[in-house]
Design an enzyme around this catalytic site. Sequence first.
Site, PDB file in Angstrom:
ATOM      1  N   GLY A 112       0.816  -1.218   0.000  1.00 10.55           N
ATOM      2  CA  GLY A 112       0.000   0.000   0.000  1.00 10.55           C
ATOM      3  C   GLY A 112       0.850   1.269   0.000  1.00 10.55           C
ATOM      4  O   GLY A 112       0.390   2.320  -0.445  1.00 10.55           O
ATOM      5  N   GLU A 115       1.680   1.782  -3.553  1.00 17.59           N
ATOM      6  CA  GLU A 115       0.430   2.183  -4.216  1.00 17.59           C
ATOM      7  C   GLU A 115       0.088   3.644  -3.913  1.00 17.59           C
ATOM      8  O   GLU A 115      -0.451   4.353  -4.758  1.00 17.59           O
ATOM      9  CB  GLU A 115      -0.709   1.256  -3.788  1.00 17.59           C
ATOM     10  N   GLU A 135       2.513  -8.208  -1.826  1.00 23.40           N
ATOM     11  CA  GLU A 135       1.225  -8.779  -1.376  1.00 23.40           C
ATOM     12  C   GLU A 135       1.092 -10.268  -1.642  1.00 23.40           C
ATOM     13  O   GLU A 135       0.504 -10.996  -0.840  1.00 23.40           O
ATOM     14  CB  GLU A 135       0.054  -8.039  -2.040  1.00 23.40           C
TER      15      GLU A 135
HETATM   16  N1  COA Z   1       2.033  -3.610   8.744  1.00 22.31           N
HETATM   17  C1  COA Z   1       2.123  -3.622  10.080  1.00 22.31           C
HETATM   18  N2  COA Z   1       3.270  -3.457  10.750  1.00 22.31           N
HETATM   19  C2  COA Z   1       4.385  -3.263  10.015  1.00 22.31           C
HETATM   20  C3  COA Z   1       4.373  -3.244   8.607  1.00 22.31           C
HETATM   21  C4  COA Z   1       3.128  -3.433   7.960  1.00 22.31           C
HETATM   22  N3  COA Z   1       2.993  -3.408   6.638  1.00 22.31           N
HETATM   23  N4  COA Z   1       5.638  -3.060   8.154  1.00 22.31           N
HETATM   24  C5  COA Z   1       6.409  -2.952   9.250  1.00 22.31           C
HETATM   25  N5  COA Z   1       5.669  -3.080  10.378  1.00 22.31           N
HETATM   26  C6  COA Z   1       6.114  -3.028  11.765  1.00 22.31           C
HETATM   27  C7  COA Z   1       6.807  -4.306  12.191  1.00 22.31           C
HETATM   28  O1  COA Z   1       5.857  -5.276  12.553  1.00 22.31           O
HETATM   29  C8  COA Z   1       7.642  -3.824  13.351  1.00 22.31           C
HETATM   30  O2  COA Z   1       6.785  -3.653  14.465  1.00 22.31           O
HETATM   31  P1  COA Z   1       7.254  -4.195  15.940  1.00 22.31           P
HETATM   32  O3  COA Z   1       8.508  -3.405  16.233  1.00 22.31           O
HETATM   33  O4  COA Z   1       6.114  -3.840  16.816  1.00 22.31           O
HETATM   34  O5  COA Z   1       7.509  -5.657  15.777  1.00 22.31           O
HETATM   35  C9  COA Z   1       8.055  -2.434  12.915  1.00 22.31           C
HETATM   36  O6  COA Z   1       7.119  -2.027  11.907  1.00 22.31           O
HETATM   37  C10 COA Z   1       9.447  -2.373  12.320  1.00 22.31           C
HETATM   38  O7  COA Z   1       9.533  -3.298  11.244  1.00 22.31           O
HETATM   39  P2  COA Z   1      10.606  -4.487  11.158  1.00 22.31           P
HETATM   40  O8  COA Z   1      10.030  -5.585  10.330  1.00 22.31           O
HETATM   41  O9  COA Z   1      11.102  -4.826  12.515  1.00 22.31           O
HETATM   42  O10 COA Z   1      11.789  -3.751  10.349  1.00 22.31           O
HETATM   43  P3  COA Z   1      12.892  -4.435   9.431  1.00 22.31           P
HETATM   44  O11 COA Z   1      13.893  -3.382   9.144  1.00 22.31           O
HETATM   45  O12 COA Z   1      13.346  -5.709  10.032  1.00 22.31           O
HETATM   46  O13 COA Z   1      12.129  -4.810   8.072  1.00 22.31           O
HETATM   47  C11 COA Z   1      10.606  -4.443   6.221  1.00 22.31           C
HETATM   48  C12 COA Z   1      11.613  -3.823   7.228  1.00 22.31           C
HETATM   49  C13 COA Z   1       9.936  -3.283   5.463  1.00 22.31           C
HETATM   50  C14 COA Z   1      11.354  -5.340   5.226  1.00 22.31           C
HETATM   51  C15 COA Z   1       9.568  -5.279   6.992  1.00 22.31           C
HETATM   52  O14 COA Z   1       9.022  -4.455   8.017  1.00 22.31           O
HETATM   53  C16 COA Z   1       8.418  -5.777   6.140  1.00 22.31           C
HETATM   54  O15 COA Z   1       8.591  -6.714   5.383  1.00 22.31           O
HETATM   55  N6  COA Z   1       7.209  -5.160   6.306  1.00 22.31           N
HETATM   56  C17 COA Z   1       6.024  -5.611   5.631  1.00 22.31           C
HETATM   57  C18 COA Z   1       6.040  -5.192   4.176  1.00 22.31           C
HETATM   58  C19 COA Z   1       4.822  -5.687   3.485  1.00 22.31           C
HETATM   59  O16 COA Z   1       4.613  -6.860   3.260  1.00 22.31           O
HETATM   60  N7  COA Z   1       3.959  -4.744   3.096  1.00 22.31           N
HETATM   61  C20 COA Z   1       2.810  -5.030   2.315  1.00 22.31           C
HETATM   62  C21 COA Z   1       1.597  -4.990   3.138  1.00 22.31           C
HETATM   63  S1  COA Z   1       0.186  -5.082   2.087  1.00 22.31           S
END
Ligand code: COA
Length: 257
Positions: A112, A115, A135
């Site tokens: 998102g 997007e 996704e």
């Molecule tokens: N929704 C909810 N929470 C999210 C999020 C999302 N899309 N992306 C990151 N967060 C949260 C994590 O859960 C974490 O929360 P916490 O500290 O309470 O556990 C915090 O943000 C930090 O993220 P973290 O994953 O620890 O950072 P990282 O540097 O290890 O990784 C990413 C960064 C972006 C690679 C990883 O956060 C990720 O893959 N996020 C999801 C991306 C995704 O799939 N988005 C599409 C959604 S439709």
Amino acid sequence: MMYKHLLIEKQDKIAWISIDRPEKLNALNSEVLEELHAVFSALKIDEEVRVIVLTGSGEKAFVAGADISEFAQFDVSQGKSLAKKGQDLVFDFIANMTKPVIAAVNGFALGGGLELALSCHIRIASANARMGLPETSLGVIPGYGGTQRLAQLIGRGRATELILTCRMMGAEEALQTGLVSRVVSQEELLATAAEMGGKIMTNSSNAIAHALQAIATGYAEGVDGFEAEIAHFGNCFGHPEFKEGTQAFLEKRKANY
Ligand code: COA
């Protein structure tokens, strides 16, 4: 109006919006989406604002996606209404703004988050930006316009590859493929957005509004973009800014918009 998850600043006719949930990498929960709708609705009619810049708080993320924790338990009809509401209130709403919206992508723009950047009219990125649509790794597909807007922007083949592999694109590749139009260092990103906004503001905001609408019709279902262009072109002739622009040229001076 005060916002819980957005920082808003106005300076020199630019409105700066920062999505401010850095501890969750600025993930879009329903509150953020409602606030985005409210702020864009207000800016639409704010006569002191001519350009809008959207960015993320912190140095790590623009927006890391829709908030996964919020929709993990949803069923089919909730899933549909999540996408529909989001598209209506935020993503299409931004795309249909008649003031230019620039996304300053300062880090992760995923799902998102990408997007959201795709809904903006122009994207610039910092060198550390990483963009993708992950996704399908979550068992779902992009639902805020990503399957359409990414393909329109970088081509169907590249968009399909990104959506099916969930691979992230770096800033340089995003520049090469046309996903973003400029890449600068993180320190220079907001200054670059301000400079671009300033350049846009030297031009007629009436003509810019018509240009944005004419460009958009080329991607709308059942509308002939060339016909729309004729109508928008013609309408410009009835506006004082057209008189000023042409008069200024003939008088060898800068137009004053
Ligand atoms: N929704 C909810 N929470 C999210 C999020 C999302 N899309 N992306 C990151 N967060 C949260 C994590 O859960 C974490 O929360 P916490 O500290 O309470 O556990 C915090 O943000 C930090 O993220 P973290 O994953 O620890 O950072 P990282 O540097 O290890 O990784 C990413 C960064 C972006 C690679 C990883 O956060 C990720 O893959 N996020 C999801 C991306 C995704 O799939 N988005 C599409 C959604 S439709």
